[in-house]
Each structure stands twice: as C-alpha cells, then as structure tokens.
Design an enzyme around this catalytic site. Sequence first.
Site, mmCIF file in Angstrom:
data_model
loop_
_atom_site.group_PDB
_atom_site.id
_atom_site.type_symbol
_atom_site.label_atom_id
_atom_site.label_comp_id
_atom_site.label_asym_id
_atom_site.label_seq_id
_atom_site.Cartn_x
_atom_site.Cartn_y
_atom_site.Cartn_z
ATOM 1 C CG HIS A 554 11.014 -34.092 60.628
ATOM 2 N ND1 HIS A 554 9.904 -33.000 60.401
ATOM 3 C CD2 HIS A 554 11.576 -34.272 61.771
ATOM 4 C CE1 HIS A 554 9.398 -32.544 61.573
ATOM 5 N NE2 HIS A 554 10.434 -33.096 62.789
ATOM 6 C CE LYS A 556 8.042 -35.693 62.541
ATOM 7 N NZ LYS A 556 8.576 -36.310 63.395
ATOM 8 C CG ASP A 561 -0.070 -57.653 57.824
ATOM 9 O OD1 ASP A 561 -0.749 -58.749 58.157
ATOM 10 O OD2 ASP A 561 0.373 -57.728 59.422
ATOM 11 C CG HIS A 886 6.266 -31.230 66.881
ATOM 12 N ND1 HIS A 886 5.302 -32.842 66.584
ATOM 13 C CD2 HIS A 886 6.877 -31.518 66.747
ATOM 14 C CE1 HIS A 886 7.121 -33.019 65.643
ATOM 15 N NE2 HIS A 886 7.513 -32.294 65.835
ATOM 16 C CE LYS A 888 5.719 -31.704 63.080
ATOM 17 N NZ LYS A 888 6.285 -30.600 62.956
ATOM 18 C CG ASP A 893 -12.856 -22.902 51.848
ATOM 19 O OD1 ASP A 893 -12.270 -22.259 52.360
ATOM 20 O OD2 ASP A 893 -12.603 -23.375 51.115
#
Length: 1035
Positions: A554, A556, A561, A886, A888, A893
């Site tokens: 999963h 991504k 360079d 989608h 994540k 704070d």
Amino acid sequence: MDNHNNNNNYPPSPYPYMNPGYAYSTHPPTPPIQYPPPNSGPPPTYPPPNPAPYGYPQHSHYQTQTPYTTSHSGHLNYAYPTPSPSHTPPPSPYPPSDYTPYPYQYHHAYQQPPPPVPSPALHTFNDQLSNMRLSDSQNKPSVSPSPQKFHSGPLPMTNKPNDAESLYGYRNSFSSWETANSGKVGPVSSSPNAAAHATIQYSDMQLVHVSSPKTSLKVLLLHGNLDILVHEAKNLPNMDMFHKTIGDMFNKLPGNVSSKIEGQINRKITSDPYVSIVITGATLGRTYVISNDENPVWMQKFVVPVAHHAAEVNFVVKDNDVLGTQHIGTVSIPVEQIYGGGNINGSFPILNPSGKPCKNGAVLKLSIQYYPIEQLSIYHYGIGAGPDYPGVHGTYFPLRRGGKVTLYQDAHVPDGVLPNLMLDNGTNYAHGKCWRDIFEAIRNARRLIYITGWSVWHKVRLVRDDNSLSDYTLGELLKSKSQEGVRVLLLVWDDPTSRSILGYKTDGVMQTHDEETRRFFKHSSVQVLLCPRVAGKRHSWVKQREVGVIYTHHQKTVIVDADAGNNRRSIISFLGGLDLCDGRYDTPQHPIFRTLQTLHSDDYHNPTYTGNVIGCPREPWHDLHCKIDGPAAYDVLSNFEERWLKASKPHGIKKLKMSYDDALLRIERMPEILGLSDAPCITDSDPESWHVQVFRSIDSNSVKGFPKDPKDGTKRNLVCGKNVLIDMSIHTAYIKAIRAAQHFIYIENQYFIGSSYNWNQYKDVGANNLIPMEIALKIAEKIRAHERFAAYIVIPMWPEGNPTGAATQRILFWQHKTMQMMYETIYKALVEVGLEDAYSPQDYLNFYCLGNREAVDLNDFPDNQSAANTPQGLSRKNRRFMIYVHSKGMIVDDEYVIIGSANINQRSMEGTRDTEIAMGAYQPHHTWAKKLSSPQGQIYGYRMSLWAEHIGLLEDCFTRPESVECVRRVRTMGEANWEQFASNEVSEMRGHLLKYPVDVDRTGKVKPLPGSETFPDVGGNIVGSFLAIQENLTI
C-alpha cells in the site's frame, strides 16, 4: 439560476463569498484560554458553562465579516500568555545529547544460543475458519471470573488464530528512560493484599510465594508503559508427542537397527516454545521461538504501551508445532499487584487451563513493572521540546535533522482558490501543487526515478492546467526519461485477481491497472516489478493464501535525484496517500458534475455505481501528500531498495542464472550523487528547518535486509512475530504523538477502527491498535485536569464502493463501535469530575465527513435519462455526492504532522498485513516549547489551509482549535452543511465539512441520526450492520 448563488445556511451569521469564497473575521480575537505551565499549581476551572448545554453563544464579530481578498489582511497571531520564568520546563527530559538510535543503551544478555529454527509450521484449516463470527455471543466482560491466585491460570482461549495475533510491544528501551524519576518506583503499596504477595528475589531458580485471596480481581485501567523482561522457562513439557512416540517405537527394535536409526531421529525433538504477552485478549508482545528446548532462555526485553482496562497480565507459553500452535500454559499477574509501580520479578509456575501446573517444576522467570502515563515525563511538554529531543524512540529509522518538507492537500491547488495565510516571521504559507511538483521532479531527474504504488497507471496526466504539458501522460514521461539513460523502476502491487495469460486479460477486482501498466512498459527500458503480497514460506498454507489474497502493498512513494548545486545530485522523496492513477486528480473545489467534460473527461472514477454511469457525479478525491528534501529522503530510498531486493529475488528456474542484476543503482559508487552522510542539511538556526523521521508497517517477508536471527532483529527495534520480524513504527509514532499532545488533535483518515478490546461487544475481533483508546484517554486526562482539549476526526461518509455491500456495512459497524467506545470513555470522565451537565462529549470529540452539492449548470452533461429510483438516478436528480477522504494524516498542536499511506485500522497498523510508509515531522523553531505560545509555522498554515478548503472560510477562533468556542462553532457549521446536503432542495454548497450523520447524546450513546438513518441516494445503514464476513478483510 437562483439556487446557484444560495450559500450555506450557517447559523447564526451569513458568510459572504467571493471567488474564492473565504472570509476572515476583522474583529479582535476573544481572550485566550489560560493554560497553566507545568507544576504551576492547581489548574484553572473551565469557562462558565452555558445555561443551555447546546445553546451556542452568538458572537457579534461573526456578523460583520469582510470578504476575503487576494491581499492578506493581517496576521492571525493570538498568542497564549507567556508562562512566568519560574514555571519553565526543565531543559531536557530526554536522554543525554550523545544519544543515538544505534547502538542502543540496552543490550540483550543471552545465556545460550538457540538451536536452528525448525521446519515450517502449518496451522489447521479450522483455525482459519474460526475467523468467522456468526453471532454476537462475544458480548461478555473482558475478564472472566477465575480463582484468585497470583498466577491464576491461563487466559481463556479465544477463537482467534494464532497467526493473526496483533503485536503492540516496543523493544530495547526502558520506560525509566522516559521518566524523570531515577531508580525504581517504590514497592507495591496500593493493594490491600500487597503484604500477602511477597516477592522472593531469585538467585537461580526460586519460586514466588503468593496467597490466594478470596475476593475477585479488580479491573483497573493500565495507561502507560509496562517494562517486561522475559528471562527463561524451566522444565517445559514435551508437546511434540508424535516424534516422541516414533522414538519410543524405534527403541523397541533390535539393538543394531535401533542404533543405526537413532542418529537420524533420536536427536532431541521436543517443544518449540515462545511466550505471548496478552491483556484482555490483545497480544501486546511475543518472544521469538526457540526450537527443541524444554529449558529455553530468551532474556528478551519489552517496553509495552498499554491503554487497557484489565485484571491480569497474562504470559501465555505456547509450542510452535508443525501442525499448529499448542497451548502449554499461562502465568497470570494481577494488575492490582503492579499498579503501585513496584517491580514484580521471580519464577512463576506455568498453569494449564484447569489451574494446575502443566508439568512438575515447569516455571517461567520474568520481571514486570508498570509506569503510569503521569510518570512518563517525555509526554508532558509536547513534541520537539528541547534540542535533545530524540524523535520517536524505538523505531527502525532515526530522527533526521536539518531537512525540508513540503505539505500538499489534494493533487492540485490552483492559484487563488485558497486564502493567503501569514505565518510566524512574516512569511506566507505556500499552497503546494503536488502532481505538478512530481511531474517537474521526474522531468528533471538525471540518474534515477523509483516509484512504489498500490496502483500506477501509465495513462494518468499529472498536469492539467498547462496546455503545453497537459498532453504528457505518466507512461510517456517515464519512457522518455529512461531513453535518456535514467534508471526508472516501478514497484507495483500485484493484484492477484488481475491476470494476463495467453491473451486472456482480467482487470482485477480493485482495477489497479497493474497488468495494463506492465504491458505498456514491456518493450521499454522502464522496469516494472509486479510485487504480490506474500506471507513467507514458514507460514501455514492457509495463512499464505489469506495474506496473498486479502492484503496489499500500500506504500505510495516517488524517489528521484535532484540538483544539489556544484554539479552534485541529492535524493528527494514524495510520499503520502496519492497513488499515480485514475480518479486521484482533484482540487479544493472538488467538483462532481462541472468537470466531467473537461478536467475529468478521460478520468471518470466512481466505484459506487454499477452499470450505466453517464451523467452521474464523479467521486471527488481528497488526499494528503508531502515531499521530503534532506537526510530523511534517503530512508525512503532505503525502503525502496529493501523492498526491490526482496521482490526481485530470483525464484524457480531463475535461480539457475550464474549472475543476477537487481537493477538498483549503487549510489555509493556514483560520486556525483551525495550519500546520506553528505546530504544537504539546513542548520538548526534556520527557522525553516525541519526534523523528519520515517516510519513503516512492514515485515521481513516484504524486505531484504532484516536480520535473520530474531535476537538481532530486536536490536534494530523490530518486533517478533510468529516466524517473521516486523517494523510497526507507524503505530508507535501515532501513540507517541497522541500521548505528547497538549491542546488538540486533527485527523484525516480513510478509516478509523481500533481498540476493540474496549468495545462493549466483539472485543476479540482483533482490531487491537491503541489509537482510538489513546485519544479518548487523552481527552479524559485533560477533563480531570480541568484543561481544554479537542479532537477533530474527518473520515469518508462511507468506505469506497457500494455502501450497502456486506464488507462496507461491516466496516461501518466497526467504526460505530469505535466511536461509541470513545464517547463513553469521555462521558465517564465528565461524570467523574461533575461536569456532565456543563459539557457534552461532543465538546471534546467530533467526527466529520466531506460532501458536495452543485446546482444545475448550463455546461453540465445533458441528462436525457429519467430520474429512476436508483443510486444513479437519485444522484443525478439531487446533484450531490460525498467527497472521498483518502487522507492518512494527523496534526498535533500545530507543531507535529504525520502523513503517509497508513489508515487507522488493523490492516495498516499491524505490520504483517498491508505494507505502509509514513513520515513524522516538526519545525524545531515552531513548537510550544520553543515559543511558549501557539506555534504558527508551516504545520499551522497547513491545518488552516485544510480548514479553509473544508469549511469555506476562516475565523479567528480557528487559531484556537482546542477552545470550546471553536469546537462548537465548527460543529454548528458542520450540522448546517449536513442539513443542506441531505435536503430535498438542490442548492450550491460552498463549505464541504459535514457533521458525521450520527446522533451522540449527552451520555455518549451513538445512534442513527433521526431522519438520516441511511446515506442519501445510495442507501446503506450509516451505523453499519453486523454481517458474517472474515474480520481480517474489514478491520
């Protein structure tokens, strides 16, 4: 049309919108909430409660906002009062400045090397079938009554397969490192029976003498760390009776025959023991397996984070047998005995299910000590407190200093659609253009382009707002770079349901285009490696099938360079939630109809519908991503190299090749590419410098480079699983950040499921990650301290796909259970301090989703179809659809951010399921510890930009997200947005943030929202439904 100009009906004030429609309040901020500095005496009380609990105050400055213009109108810097010098925190609650992750301060002392690992263990098929739950009979107390002994027998057996145990233990670090106390906490004194449980210090093998109190065991909250050392076991029974029987048979043969055979089979074949640490059915740690040994010596150290209501800590001794795991016995330590902080150590009889010793003289030697969260001072001062802050301790990759991070929201942010935000030091927040930056980074690469993805589609167009570049597809760009001599490697998950065999092609259930992309690059110099998710040879056949079919790769990432000046090149990395595939390109406006014939004419994506989708809304896509420039980018490169080496390892007939080129560039042999030690760093004095740390969920079946000996694995902060080593540092990072939070937590995630051990039923479902429980306990802790704290959690309206489907309904059901557990925990804390009438649980915790609705536009796709009573017909008629979250990520704070590919569920956090990668980062000049007030660096700008996108405006209270004023204001707007979204009247929506459509009463009960029990247009119970499906798929 008139409806086109109909704005959100936010109470109590109208919100003027321009293009873009954002507005700041021009009135001064309300006085800030007072926060006492550490050790400053009794905390202040809450603000006076409102007479009507839900009567939100109508502030006059909300009525007189001026429209936002493209020029910034002022710096929203409303600092909290500076603590007095006498209350400043100590210089550093952390280890000495010479601390480095390697070597570790603690080393294992192994008394004897273990024998070789035995042949692979196979689980019975019945063990896997036990994953199925057909009723809710699991609704029972977490601890069943048992005879009250100090070691009172084994944990009641569950139906959960041993291969699926979840592990949440840290290795090679002491809680005492995290506490300001020196030495050990004093002896146990809180228990009324403490005197009856005297511990005899062992010299070699002395038993701990205990009494058997008549009263039942107390269930207490363990919240903090357990320091555990599993020493050894003595006199274990031989569980391998099959081999023992064969040996006895051969002993009866004539002497000559017997002696010839003895050399082959009469080697000691006995139990292969290991120990699992279990609390309330959740496995928190596990030793490695020692083969053929009835007297195993582990000397294995665990620092286990706990957030559990429990009566006992169970040490379950098992035999890793060929046909499956066998239970040997259990040592159970009552929580009451460790609650006072004393160290319990000694040798304890191992008892079988009947409460009798599993064998005469069978004992387990261990020590255990509990450190409550209050004693762990590393969590008291937020993130990045002091120059010696070491980052997240006990992880595979260390904290890297002196980097640079770019934060992205959505695939693209056009100029002018989001407001200017003034940050500290007078700088403006820059809204990144993610896919444009990835395109430019690939185009400017000279040596390498490495890409990992759940899905990579060669037809996707990364740039769509520049006519000179919009015709470039990802596939054409990568081919052209490979022709220039750039090494281009793609590591893509191999969907087992997609195949291309003898001309027969299947797209696969997930439609990841893996076979299609492989065929496109087949005759080019771009190398595509389709990587299946495998469980490893030592796992059972059933486990291998489960992992290969259910779980995925999963991650991504894009690694290239880049120009470092002086004719040198350095490594930069992109990571987050965005795959380079169809359906992901979107902007903060999240159109559903208006771009069907323009930006999304060749990129329609909406898996909710089946059949004819002409004229149906697309599924808008909201995501978080980032770019890392600096030393931490090399850790992302290391992850790719470890995965590539494992995936490209020759199998079958390919092993006969004399040589094998793994295709990876050896950058250490390329002088023009700077290595990690020479990577460009920003000095600590630069206010724009970042400290970055890379985290993963991954196991040794997916990477090459983990130690083969599990003893060495623990020295690298890897967790011992059954026949596997695991990096589960993403979970570690989330727990550390939540525990260190002082003011608020903001989460966007595709899923939110966890802490099932504390649900009111289905406790053994296996969603044992600590994240939801830690958030609830953080809020409860602040309530007891009479301090403000707030958590905002944004999730999708429903998981992607058909919301009426069995899997989707099961996920929603688990999500509902997670919400219920959190709200009940908060309500109990309010009752405990007598604030249940003044405040509700939603004054601290709120769940949101995103949605959009568009009025009819003359440029829309012509709708020549009848408004049938189908999801397609109703969606076209009502012109609405959810915005799929989608993301994540988590912001704490306004000083710390986590972004990656990992969802908040068991699949992403466990490490043996989906493979994931994430980063955690902060700016050392923009923390509460540094400023002694609210930081307003890049992370603050990122959150405010996200809120501007979701809400459609900015108000001054948003700078104080922990305040009850902000919590109630955002919730009020979310409720108004939901009413507009669910209304039968079609109207244009400007704000997208919707209060998640469930009803939370003042006692924390979560129920369906009256009138909105199912999702508009598409159906499906919002709180889910219990359907018999394998839990490993849905948790």
